[in-house]
Structures are given as C-alpha cells and as structure tokens.
Design an enzyme around this catalytic site. Structure first.
Site, PDB file in Angstrom:
ATOM      1  N   ARG A 150       0.842  -1.188   0.000  1.00 19.18           N
ATOM      2  CA  ARG A 150       0.000   0.000   0.000  1.00 19.18           C
ATOM      3  C   ARG A 150       0.882   1.244   0.000  1.00 19.18           C
ATOM      4  NH1 ARG A 150      -3.223  -2.610  -1.778  1.00 19.18           N
ATOM      5  NH2 ARG A 150      -5.391  -2.973  -1.206  1.00 19.18           N
ATOM      6  N   GLU A 179      -3.213   7.755  -4.972  1.00 12.65           N
ATOM      7  CA  GLU A 179      -3.631   7.230  -6.274  1.00 12.65           C
ATOM      8  C   GLU A 179      -4.928   7.896  -6.743  1.00 12.65           C
ATOM      9  OE1 GLU A 179      -3.882   3.015  -5.733  1.00 12.65           O
ATOM     10  OE2 GLU A 179      -1.715   2.787  -5.519  1.00 12.65           O
ATOM     11  N   HIS A 199      -0.458   0.186  -9.817  1.00 18.15           N
ATOM     12  CA  HIS A 199      -1.259  -0.683  -8.949  1.00 18.15           C
ATOM     13  C   HIS A 199      -1.868  -1.835  -9.750  1.00 18.15           C
ATOM     14  CE1 HIS A 199      -3.598  -0.613  -4.907  1.00 18.15           C
ATOM     15  NE2 HIS A 199      -3.430  -1.859  -5.333  1.00 18.15           N
TER      16      HIS A 199
END
Length: 238
Positions: A150, A179, A199
């Site tokens: 993360r 993000e 991601h």
C-alpha cells in the site's frame, strides 16, 4: 469508489450479512464497524498472491542496472500469503537469503520450509537486507525498495530525499500514496532510479477469475451457515 466508513455502512440494511470484496486490501473499509453491525468482511488477497509475488521480482530494464540475486539478502516486511510466495520464488529459484519481519512470528515449520530467518525488529531487518519488499496488508529502507503493498506505508517525500541523496539506489513502486496521482519528485526519477507502475501487480486473468470465485465462495459459506474462507473482522463481529 471512496471509503466504506460510517456514512456508507450506516445505509446498509440489517439483512446484510457478508461483504465480499474482489480485492486484497481493505484499508479503505472500516472492518471494525462492519463487524459491529454484524457483517462479515471478506477480502480476496489469496487470489492475487501469486501474481503480486511474480511482479515483485520483475524488472523492465535489467541490462546494466540489475544485479545477480544469488547470495543477496531479501528482507520481507509482512510474511503472509504474498510474502511467503515471494520468499519461495526468491529462495528456490534465485538463491537469495530470506529474512522477514512480521507482527506475528511464523511457525518453525514455515520458516524451515522457506529457509527464512525472523528479525525481531523492523530496523534489524532493514539494516541486514540488500533489498526490502513491503508486502504487509496495512500501514526504513534498504539499498533497494520494492512496494507492492500500500502506498501509505511509505513517506514518498522521504523516499525521494533518499534517492536524490543516494542513500537509496533505486525503488520499484506499484502502489502510491495518493492514487491515481504519483509524487512529482518520484516521476522525475522514473528514467533513472524509480520504476513506477499503476497498482496492477495482481492484474492477471487468473487473479480476476480468482477474485470473483473467492467472493462467491465467501458469500455462499456465510449464507450457508459455515465459516467464511477469508474473513478480516471476526474479532469485531457482533
């Protein structure tokens, strides 16, 4: 989608018994509040473990930049499904030495099977590792850093400082703190010291199929009166 917090969870009818997420992370969901409302929250991290583990060892510009992995020390922060799969690949295939730090030490059998050495503190792991991979599910650095966990686990400006001052040789980040936006300082280093992806470490066909299947298996288990397969909030379940 935004965060599943009190505002959204409070709108769910009392008939809801299970929330099955087609994804690994659950930092955007208040799983404690779900539990207090009597809802089992299940994630699908098992389905993504293999793809994310493969991705962590990839390199798009190997010639003249990468190093032979044999004999180098790999430090894993988090030793769950993904961490153990990375350890297996890097030990068996690449001959790396494996160290790990986790809030809960794994059994002697798991450590022996993966040739992994437990570090008592995060600092001791970082000091001994040639490369550190963050694969912890929730919320400091070796010579090279890989983050497939993360974005919030890493202070991005501190990371840019370390790269600019040559205290860190390179980074590979699949996840980012804000993000879909990427830190501007890190973007400037993308052609030299930073490998930045969007991601998508777990974005294989098999992962997406596995997400859907695991979600349905969790739902059928709970509604059928059985134990869920991948619950995250049983300790708070009312």
């Amino acid at each position: 989608m935004g965060n599943w917090d009190a505002e959204l969870i409070g709108l769910l009818p009392d008939s809801v018994r299970v929330f099955a997420s087609a994804g690994a992370g659950f930092d955007w969901a208040d799983v404690k509040l779900f539990g207090e409302k009597g809802i089992v929250y299940c994630n699908s991290g098992l389905a993504a473990a293999e793809a994310v583990a493969d991705f962590s060892a990839a390199h798009e510009s190997a010639t003249g930049l990468s190093r032979n992995l044999r004999g180098h020390v790999l430090g894993l922060v988090g030793f769950g499904n993904i961490g153990q799969q990375i350890a297996h690949r890097c030990s068996a295939a690449f001959g790396m030495e494996i160290t790990y730090y986790d809030v809960e030490r794994k059994s002697a059998a798991v450590e022996a099977g993966l040739h992994a050495r437990y570090c008592m503190t995060l600092e001791s792991l970082i000091r001994s590792a040639d490369c550190v991979v963050l694969c912890a599910p929730g919320l400091s650095l070796g010579a090279r850093l890989v983050n497939v966990a993360r974005g919030a686990l890493v202070d991005q400006d501190a990371l840019a400082d370390a790269l600019e001052q040559d205290r860190l040789s390179s980074v590979a980040l699949d996840v980012h703190a804000n993000e879909p936006h990427i830190n501007e300082r890190l973007k400037k280093l993308a052609s030299s010291k930073a490998l930045l992806t969007c991601h998508n470490a777990g974005g294989t066909i098999e992962t997406h199929v596995g997400f859907e299947e695991l979600c349905m298996r969790n739902i059928m288990a709970v509604l059928g009166g059985r134990e869920p397969i991948t619950p995250t909030n049983i300790q708070w379940l009312r």
